[in-house]
Write a protein that holds these residues in place. Structure first.
Motif, mmCIF file in Angstrom:
data_model
loop_
_atom_site.group_PDB
_atom_site.id
_atom_site.type_symbol
_atom_site.label_atom_id
_atom_site.label_comp_id
_atom_site.label_asym_id
_atom_site.label_seq_id
_atom_site.Cartn_x
_atom_site.Cartn_y
_atom_site.Cartn_z
ATOM 1 N N GLY A 253 0.797 -1.286 -0.088
ATOM 2 C CA GLY A 253 -0.133 -0.052 -0.120
ATOM 3 C C GLY A 253 0.580 1.209 -0.186
ATOM 4 N N LEU A 254 1.642 1.411 0.857
ATOM 5 C CA LEU A 254 2.756 2.582 1.033
ATOM 6 C C LEU A 254 3.616 2.608 -0.273
ATOM 7 C CD1 LEU A 254 4.067 4.791 2.458
ATOM 8 C CD2 LEU A 254 5.562 3.180 3.630
ATOM 9 N N ASP A 255 4.044 1.555 -0.616
ATOM 10 C CA ASP A 255 4.845 1.410 -1.898
ATOM 11 C C ASP A 255 4.199 1.967 -3.057
ATOM 12 O OD1 ASP A 255 6.614 0.158 -0.193
ATOM 13 O OD2 ASP A 255 6.636 -1.746 -1.079
ATOM 14 N N LEU A 256 3.026 1.481 -3.389
ATOM 15 C CA LEU A 256 2.208 2.076 -4.279
ATOM 16 C C LEU A 256 2.010 3.303 -4.661
ATOM 17 C CD1 LEU A 256 -0.320 -0.861 -5.097
ATOM 18 C CD2 LEU A 256 1.528 -0.408 -6.489
ATOM 19 N N GLN B 78 -7.872 2.126 -1.827
ATOM 20 C CA GLN B 78 -7.422 2.714 -2.942
ATOM 21 C C GLN B 78 -6.351 1.857 -3.963
ATOM 22 O OE1 GLN B 78 -8.890 6.588 -3.958
ATOM 23 N NE2 GLN B 78 -10.229 4.632 -3.017
ATOM 24 N N PHE B 79 -6.350 0.723 -3.599
ATOM 25 C CA PHE B 79 -5.700 -0.202 -4.549
ATOM 26 C C PHE B 79 -6.356 -0.134 -6.189
ATOM 27 C CE2 PHE B 79 -4.079 -2.072 -0.527
ATOM 28 C CZ PHE B 79 -2.687 -2.491 -0.952
ATOM 29 N N PRO B 80 -5.647 -0.243 -6.906
ATOM 30 C CA PRO B 80 -6.166 -0.391 -8.395
ATOM 31 C C PRO B 80 -6.819 -1.630 -8.389
ATOM 32 C CG PRO B 80 -3.494 -0.759 -8.223
ATOM 33 C CD PRO B 80 -3.827 -0.283 -7.196
ATOM 34 N N ASP B 81 -7.885 -1.672 -9.523
ATOM 35 C CA ASP B 81 -8.628 -2.782 -9.281
ATOM 36 C C ASP B 81 -7.842 -3.944 -10.033
ATOM 37 O OD1 ASP B 81 -10.896 -1.819 -8.450
ATOM 38 O OD2 ASP B 81 -11.782 -1.239 -10.450
ATOM 39 N N SER B 82 -6.824 -3.824 -10.780
ATOM 40 C CA SER B 82 -6.020 -4.703 -11.404
ATOM 41 C C SER B 82 -5.124 -5.401 -10.249
ATOM 42 C CB SER B 82 -5.038 -3.923 -12.718
ATOM 43 O OG SER B 82 -4.154 -3.011 -11.880
ATOM 44 N N TRP B 83 -4.982 -4.905 -9.160
ATOM 45 C CA TRP B 83 -4.049 -5.334 -8.110
ATOM 46 C C TRP B 83 -4.538 -6.666 -7.792
ATOM 47 C CZ3 TRP B 83 0.800 -3.900 -7.409
ATOM 48 C CH2 TRP B 83 1.442 -4.106 -6.630
ATOM 49 N N ILE C 163 -5.195 -6.507 2.924
ATOM 50 C CA ILE C 163 -5.565 -4.911 2.852
ATOM 51 C C ILE C 163 -5.940 -4.413 4.142
ATOM 52 C CG2 ILE C 163 -7.386 -3.749 1.808
ATOM 53 C CD1 ILE C 163 -7.744 -6.468 0.102
ATOM 54 N N GLY C 164 -6.112 -5.081 5.202
ATOM 55 C CA GLY C 164 -6.453 -4.188 6.418
ATOM 56 C C GLY C 164 -5.189 -3.822 7.212
ATOM 57 N N PRO D 73 -2.902 3.250 3.320
ATOM 58 C CA PRO D 73 -3.777 3.754 2.201
ATOM 59 C C PRO D 73 -2.725 4.394 1.102
ATOM 60 C CG PRO D 73 -4.879 4.529 4.276
ATOM 61 C CD PRO D 73 -3.460 3.888 4.575
ATOM 62 N N ILE D 74 -3.197 4.075 -0.129
ATOM 63 C CA ILE D 74 -2.238 4.511 -1.327
ATOM 64 C C ILE D 74 -2.237 6.175 -1.423
ATOM 65 C CG2 ILE D 74 -1.933 4.527 -3.735
ATOM 66 C CD1 ILE D 74 -2.787 1.583 -3.701
#
Length: 388
Positions: free
Chosen positions: A24-27, A320-325, A338-339, A343-344
């Motif tokens: 999450g942080l990385d993205l 807010q992860f992309p749907d493609s993730w 995810i939890g 958050p991106i």
């Protein structure tokens, strides 16, 4: 990644990420223009998620990895980086022992000591910047859990960074102020090796604002268009029956008094707000903080209109992860990844701050890196940042 800033194909801002989770942080940092050269995590499914999405991952217990290679070449080799090229080290050491929702055992809990490995990697790699994130409970945790009047543990951590020559800023940031459709507070510590003027990123979204695009994002903004919710957990039949009587935005207090007492059991007489019991979310507000499972008794996250937990896909949208993730593992593994994520949008804001500071004091440094004229290098950097 298309957003990574590079010159002649070489990323300008390579990052080593520790305790990376589902990235999450990385993205968020990638969205800002940084390059995640390597990620690391102990959790098998997090590592599988990282690799499934095309990123480099080192799997293993950071304590054992560092013990086996104190100079941290295992990270440099995996990232294909030289030590002097590392722009930043980032990460969130596991923080359950500092959580305000937990027992707050702090340094008595072995998990509470993992920040030492994070500090060790920074000491060995000497990055230009570092970002350490954690639960807000770390900011108030006493260094001696048996003595509530002992100095805050964070003072001990900051002193270690100072002894290494790092200038730091820190504070608790709420992701809702950076465009995340979720209330989520995180303690963020940002350090600069060269005494550059790092700062906590300024908020971009507000509860009330004359411009709609600058207001808090709501749960509906995040998941309102989802028609196929996909994999999800389940509530027990009894919980389902109670939730059917709870309106959107309500919780156990929406039940008839006699039924509420029966539903709550022993928790009925306990103190605290207990807002998470039998909670049905509201489309018109940001989501509460996502937990590692949406069907736990005290932290239910029920869909606003349907009587079911939020799905894995909805969880990802809220963070807010992309749907493609792609998330690897069982439904419970996906919820946990995810939890636990940053958050991106919050990661993006932090990355944008780092780049703004770096570009404000980069002429000599970039010239040394690339061996080109300052004029040409800065022109290329400007074009890369503007997307031209």
């Amino acid at each position: 990644m298309k957003n990574v800033v590079s010159i002649e194909g070489t990323p300008l801002f390579p990052v080593v990420s520790l305790f990376s989770g589902a990235m999450g942080l990385d993205l968020g940092l990638i969205d800002a223009g940084l390059h995640i050269a390597v990620s690391q995590d102990y959790d098998k499914w997090c590592v599988e998620t990282i690799r499934k999405n095309g990123h480099v991952a080192v799997e293993g217990d950071i304590r054992k990895l560092v013990d086996a290679d104190p100079e941290c070449n295992f990270l440099l080799n995996a990232a294909k980086l030289k030590k002097e090229a590392v722009f930043a080290v980032v990460g969130g050491p596991p923080c359950q022992s500092f959580s305000t929702a937990g027992k707050r055992l702090g340094v008595e809990d072995e998990r509470g000591l993992l920040y030492n490995q994070f500090i060790h990697v920074i000491e060995k790699l000497t990055p230009r910047f570092f970002v350490m994130e954690n639960v807000k409970g770390l900011a108030s945790m006493p260094s001696d859990p048996t003595d509530k009047d002992s100095p805050p543990l964070i003072n001990h951590i900051l002193a270690k960074f100072k002894a290494m020559g790092y200038h730091t800023v820190h504070g608790v940031l709420d992701a809702v102020h950076y465009g995340t459709p979720q209330f989520r507070e995180r303690l963020v510590i940002i350090g600069s090796r060269d005494n550059e003027a790092v700062f906590l990123p300024s908020p971009t979204h507000f509860h009330m604002h004359q411009k709609a695009e600058m207001r808090w994002r709501t749960l509906f903004d995040a998941i309102g268009d989802i028609t196929d919710s996909g994999p999800q957990g389940k509530f027990t039949p009894a919980v389902n029956e109670y939730l059917k009587l709870v309106p959107e935005g309500g919780n156990w207090r929406s039940l008839p008094p006699a039924m509420a007492k029966l539903a709550m059991g022993g928790a009925y007489e306990s103190g605290g707000g207990k807002v998470g019991f039998y909670r049905r979310l509201s489309y018109t507000e940001p989501s509460p903080t996502l937990v590692t499972s949406p069907n736990q008794k005290a932290t239910l996250l029920c869909h606003p209109r349907e009587t079911r937990p939020l799905s894995v896909r909805e969880y990802a949208r809220i963070q807010q992860f992309p749907d493609s993730w792609i998330f690897e593992g069982k439904v419970t593994d996906c919820y946990r990844q995810i939890g636990n994520a940053v958050p991106i949008p919050l990661g993006r804001a932090i990355g944008q701050m780092l780049i703004s500071v770096a570009l404000g004091n980069s002429e000599v440094r970039v010239k040394r890196m690339r061996g080109t004229s300052v004029h040409d290098t800065m022109r290329q950097m400007s074009q890369a940042l503007s997307g031209k």
